[in-house]
Design a protein around this motif. Structure first.
Motif, PDB file in Angstrom:
ATOM      1  N   ARG A 156       5.043   1.102 -30.159  1.00 17.47           N
ATOM      2  CA  ARG A 156       4.096   0.575 -29.185  1.00 17.47           C
ATOM      3  C   ARG A 156       2.764   0.300 -29.864  1.00 17.47           C
ATOM      4  NH1 ARG A 156       5.540   1.173 -24.020  1.00 17.47           N
ATOM      5  NH2 ARG A 156       4.429  -0.804 -23.918  1.00 17.47           N
ATOM      6  N   GLY A 174       5.235   4.241 -20.835  1.00 16.69           N
ATOM      7  CA  GLY A 174       6.146   3.464 -20.017  1.00 16.69           C
ATOM      8  C   GLY A 174       6.807   2.364 -20.828  1.00 16.69           C
ATOM      9  N   ARG A 175       7.388   1.391 -20.145  1.00 14.72           N
ATOM     10  CA  ARG A 175       8.107   0.311 -20.820  1.00 14.72           C
ATOM     11  C   ARG A 175       7.417  -1.031 -20.624  1.00 14.72           C
ATOM     12  NH1 ARG A 175      14.309   0.842 -19.179  1.00 14.72           N
ATOM     13  NH2 ARG A 175      14.475  -0.716 -20.851  1.00 14.72           N
ATOM     14  N   ARG A 222       3.210   8.844 -23.765  1.00 22.07           N
ATOM     15  CA  ARG A 222       4.047   8.190 -22.763  1.00 22.07           C
ATOM     16  C   ARG A 222       3.318   6.973 -22.214  1.00 22.07           C
ATOM     17  NH1 ARG A 222       6.775  13.140 -19.264  1.00 22.07           N
ATOM     18  NH2 ARG A 222       7.834  14.153 -21.035  1.00 22.07           N
ATOM     19  N   GLU A 238      17.112  -7.387 -21.170  1.00 18.14           N
ATOM     20  CA  GLU A 238      15.816  -7.324 -21.844  1.00 18.14           C
ATOM     21  C   GLU A 238      15.222  -5.931 -21.666  1.00 18.14           C
ATOM     22  OE1 GLU A 238      13.459 -10.533 -20.371  1.00 18.14           O
ATOM     23  OE2 GLU A 238      14.686 -12.072 -21.341  1.00 18.14           O
ATOM     24  N   GLY A 239      14.649  -5.405 -22.734  1.00 20.18           N
ATOM     25  CA  GLY A 239      14.109  -4.047 -22.729  1.00 20.18           C
ATOM     26  C   GLY A 239      15.070  -3.018 -23.302  1.00 20.18           C
ATOM     27  N   ARG A 240      16.330  -3.395 -23.497  1.00 20.22           N
ATOM     28  CA  ARG A 240      17.317  -2.453 -24.033  1.00 20.22           C
ATOM     29  C   ARG A 240      17.073  -2.229 -25.526  1.00 20.22           C
ATOM     30  NH1 ARG A 240      22.525  -0.980 -22.273  1.00 20.22           N
ATOM     31  NH2 ARG A 240      23.190   0.773 -23.566  1.00 20.22           N
ATOM     32  N   VAL A 241      17.203  -0.987 -25.980  1.00 29.18           N
ATOM     33  CA  VAL A 241      17.053  -0.651 -27.392  1.00 29.18           C
ATOM     34  C   VAL A 241      18.432  -0.596 -28.035  1.00 29.18           C
ATOM     35  CG1 VAL A 241      16.293   1.102 -29.053  1.00 29.18           C
ATOM     36  CG2 VAL A 241      14.891   0.601 -27.046  1.00 29.18           C
ATOM     37  N   ASP A 270       5.403  -4.334 -21.144  1.00 31.47           N
ATOM     38  CA  ASP A 270       5.179  -5.207 -22.291  1.00 31.47           C
ATOM     39  C   ASP A 270       4.137  -6.247 -21.900  1.00 31.47           C
ATOM     40  OD1 ASP A 270       5.376  -6.378 -24.739  1.00 31.47           O
ATOM     41  OD2 ASP A 270       7.346  -7.260 -24.433  1.00 31.47           O
ATOM     42  N   ARG A 309      14.394  -3.622 -30.082  1.00 34.42           N
ATOM     43  CA  ARG A 309      14.348  -3.733 -28.621  1.00 34.42           C
ATOM     44  C   ARG A 309      14.545  -5.199 -28.253  1.00 34.42           C
ATOM     45  NH1 ARG A 309      10.170  -5.509 -25.862  1.00 34.42           N
ATOM     46  NH2 ARG A 309      10.030  -5.090 -23.612  1.00 34.42           N
ATOM     47  N   TYR A 366       4.774  -4.372 -28.009  1.00 31.73           N
ATOM     48  CA  TYR A 366       5.614  -3.808 -29.060  1.00 31.73           C
ATOM     49  C   TYR A 366       5.369  -4.568 -30.357  1.00 31.73           C
ATOM     50  CZ  TYR A 366       8.245  -1.414 -25.383  1.00 31.73           C
ATOM     51  OH  TYR A 366       8.607  -0.609 -24.320  1.00 31.73           O
ATOM     52  N   THR A 390      10.518  -0.700 -31.851  1.00 28.35           N
ATOM     53  CA  THR A 390      10.263   0.219 -30.739  1.00 28.35           C
ATOM     54  C   THR A 390       8.858   0.808 -30.797  1.00 28.35           C
ATOM     55  OG1 THR A 390      11.258   2.027 -32.016  1.00 28.35           O
ATOM     56  CG2 THR A 390      12.700   0.812 -30.523  1.00 28.35           C
TER      57      THR A 390
END
Length: 344
Positions: free
Chosen positions: A205, A269-270, A267, A84-87, A272, A181, A64, A203
Motif C-alpha cells: 500500500r 482496508g482494500r 489496516r 478485481e482486488g483478488r491477490v 484503491d 493483486r 497500490y 500488494t
C-alpha cells in the motif's frame, strides 16, 4: 516562513499588519530593563517548553504500488478471469485462455523462451526453484533442465489441465517478483486473448502525493508521516521515494509539483485510488523554549528580543518557527516566565 532564514520576513509582516511587533533597544547587558519604542503591551503569554514541529497537511491518494499491464502470450479465447482486488500468489492462476490457466511464478527473469529438457541458464534455475516451492521434485535446483525437471513439469501440467509436454513457455506462466493483486480485468470472457488480459499491482500500500515544489523541504526520505484515511481513522507511513524532477502545473496559474511516495502501514482496508490527508513534518525541535511569534521585538541594534514581564527586554536567538510559535534561547530565560504580547 517556517525557517530561520525567513523569520525576519514574518516579523516584518506582523509589524505591517499591526500585529504588535515593535522596534526596541537594549540598555546595557542583555536582560536589562529598557523602554520599548511603542506603547507597552497589555497582554501576556508564557514561555513554554515542549517539542516544536514544522508541519503541513497535504492531499494524497491511497493505492497500490507497482501497477503493471501484464503481457499475454496465450492465444485463443478468454474463458475465465479473476475478480478485481483478488491477490494471486505463486502457482495461482491469473486468467484462462481456451480453458487453460495462465499461472503466476516468482522471479526476476521473464519467460523469453520455451524451456525444455537439455536447456541451461538462470531461467531454468528460476523454474526449478518455483517447481520445488510448489511441491514438485525437479531434482537438484541448478541451471540444467534434466529429465527429472521435465518429469516435474509434466506433473505440474497435469494438475493444471495443461498438455503434458514437459515444456514451459510464456503461454503458460507469467513471472513477477512476488504476489500480485488484480487491479483491472481488461478482457471479458469470450474475448479473443490479446496483448493483455489483466492489469496488476503489488500488494504494497502506498500514498502518492503531488507536492508543491515550494514545499519540497517537507519531504525527506525515511521521514515518518501520519495519514488520515477515508474511514476516519489514522495510520502511519514512511516517505520512500521523492521525485527529482518537478512536474509542470496541471493548469495555468498552478504550481509545479514533485512526486512523493509514502509506504503506508497498518489496516487500510482494500480501497484503491482513495483520497487521504497526509501530515508531513520537515523539522522537529525537542524540549525547547518557545513563545508566540507576536512576542518578538525587532531590536534597533539588530536581532530580536522579548519583553519579559517585570524584568525588561531580553535579547534572544531564534530557531524553528512553527504553528505560531518560535524557538528561543536567551540569558536567564526559563519555562513559565511571562512575556508581553500585543493585545488582540
Amino acid at each position: 516562513m517556517r525557517r530561520r532564514g525567513l523569520l525576519a520576513g514574518a516579523v516584518a509582516a506582523l509589524a505591517l499588519a499591526g500585529g504588535g511587533v515593535a522596534a526596541a533597544s537594549l540598555s546595557g547587558a542583555a536582560g536589562a530593563p529598557s523602554e520599548s519604542a511603542g506603547p507597552p503591551p497589555n497582554a501576556t503569554a508564557e514561555i513554554t517548553r515542549s517539542d516544536l514541529v514544522d508541519s503541513k497537511t497535504v492531499d494524497g491518494t491511497l493505492g497500490y504500488a507497482g501497477r503493471r499491464i501484464l503481457p499475454n502470450q496465450a492465444t485463443g479465447t478468454v474463458t475465465r478471469t479473476r475478480a478485481e482486488g483478488r491477490v494471486v500468489r505463486r502457482g495461482g492462476w491469473l486468467y484462462s485462455v481456451d480453458g487453460r490457466p495462465v499461472s503466476l511464478l516468482y522471479g526476476s527473469i521473464p519467460m523469453y523462451r520455451a524451456l525444455s529438457q537439455g536447456f541451461e541458464g538462470k531461467d531454468v534455475e528460476q523454474l526449478e526453484r518455483n517447481l520445488a516451492a510448489l511441491g514438485y521434485e525437479p531434482g537438484t535446483v541448478d541451471e540444467y533442465f534434466s529429465w527429472v525437471t521435465a518429469r516435474a513439469v509434466r506433473d505440474w501440467q497435469d494438475d493444471r489441465n495443461l498438455a503434458e509436454t514437459g515444456t514451459v513457455d510464456a503461454s503458460q506462466v507469467i513471472i513477477a517478483s512476488g504476489p500480485v493483486r488484480i487491479a483491472e480485468v481488461t478482457a471479458e470472457k469470450g474475448d479473443r486473448a490479446g496483448q493483455s488480459v489483466v492489469t496488476t499491482t503489488s500488494t504494497k500500500r502506498v500514498v502518492h502525493i503531488d507536492l508543491p515544489a515550494s514545499d519540497q523541504q517537507l519531504a525527506r526520505l525515511g521521514a515518518k508521516v501520519t495519514l488520515e484515511i477515508p474511514s476516519g481513522g489514522t495510520a502511519k507511513g514512511t516517505i520512500t521515494a521523492i521525485g527529482t524532477v518537478a512536474e509542470p502545473p496541471a493548469q495555468d496559474g498552478g504550481e509545479s509539483t514533485i512526486d512523493v511516495e509514502v509506504t503506508a502501514e497498518g489496516r487500510l482496508g482494500r480501497l484503491d485510488q482513495a483520497p487521504v490527508t497526509v501530515d508531513l513534518q520537515s523539522e522537529r525541535r525537542e524540549n525547547v523554549l518557545s513563545v508566540p511569534v507576536e512576542a518578538l521585538l525587532a531590536l534597533r541594534e539588530g536581532g530580536y528580543g522579548i519583553q519579559v514581564a517585570g524584568t525588561g527586554i531580553v535579547a534572544v536567538e531564534t530557531g524553528l518557527f512553527a504553528s505560531g510559535q518560535v524557538e528561543i534561547t536567551g540569558e536567564g530565560l526559563t519555562e513559565g516566565m511571562k512575556v508581553e504580547v500585543p493585545a488582540t
